[in-house]
Design a protein around this motif. Structure first.
Motif, mmCIF file in Angstrom:
data_model
loop_
_atom_site.group_PDB
_atom_site.id
_atom_site.type_symbol
_atom_site.label_atom_id
_atom_site.label_comp_id
_atom_site.label_asym_id
_atom_site.label_seq_id
_atom_site.Cartn_x
_atom_site.Cartn_y
_atom_site.Cartn_z
ATOM 1 N N MET A 1 -62.499 -48.481 -20.254
ATOM 2 C CA MET A 1 -62.358 -47.734 -21.460
ATOM 3 C C MET A 1 -62.710 -48.610 -22.665
ATOM 4 O O MET A 1 -61.972 -49.292 -23.081
ATOM 5 N N LYS B 1 -65.159 -42.831 -13.750
ATOM 6 C CA LYS B 1 -66.117 -42.830 -14.410
ATOM 7 C C LYS B 1 -67.138 -41.587 -14.023
ATOM 8 O O LYS B 1 -67.508 -41.304 -13.021
ATOM 9 N N LEU C 1 -68.022 -43.378 -22.997
ATOM 10 C CA LEU C 1 -66.568 -43.849 -23.447
ATOM 11 C C LEU C 1 -66.168 -45.120 -22.737
ATOM 12 O O LEU C 1 -65.205 -45.797 -23.135
ATOM 13 N N PHE C 2 -67.061 -45.528 -21.780
ATOM 14 C CA PHE C 2 -66.749 -46.816 -20.945
ATOM 15 C C PHE C 2 -67.910 -47.742 -21.242
ATOM 16 O O PHE C 2 -69.045 -47.562 -21.470
#
Ligand SMILES: [Zn+2]
Ligand SMILES: [Zn+2]
Length: 119
Positions: free
Chosen positions: A18, A3, A10-11
């Protein structure tokens, strides 16, 4: 996957999984089901997973030349068919060349397919 601050959007905020883009509206964490507004994502790196066409489809914007020709969309009028006396006719209007003559109305009977004009 590691990360990073740059791609943190995106996470998942909670578990770091994800996110999966479920539609053009939101992305969802497959693990904890946290959802995230897709707007902030689309404008950034993940845009390549959503094509312009997907967005158009999602927003319901039809492409040129993709007109549906369903009879349900045609305007109808309470008027009896000359031939079979069906009480409702589909109609279209068209402006004639001469402005003085006004417009011509074309009627189509959905019951017997009889066509006639008025104008
Ligand atoms: Zn999660
Ligand atoms: Zn008819």
């Amino acid at each position: 996957m590691e990360k990073s601050r740059e791609s943190g959007f995106l996470f998942c905020n909670w578990c770091g999984t994800m996110l999966v883009l479920k539609s053009t509206k939101y992305a969802e964490c497959p693990l904890c089901k946290t959802t995230r507004n897709a707007k902030e994502i689309i404008n950034k790196e993940i845009a390549y997973t959503v094509t312009a066409e997907d967005i158009r489809r999602e927003l319901g914007i039809s492409l040129f030349g993709e007109k549906t020709q369903e009879e349900a969309e045609l305007p109808k009028i309470k008027k009896a068919c000359e031939k079979c006396e069906h009480p409702e006719l589909v109609y279209t209007t068209r402006q004639t060349r001469s402005a003085d003559e006004g417009q011509t109305t074309y009627y189509t009977c959905p019951n017997c397919a009889h066509r006639f004009t008025e104008g």
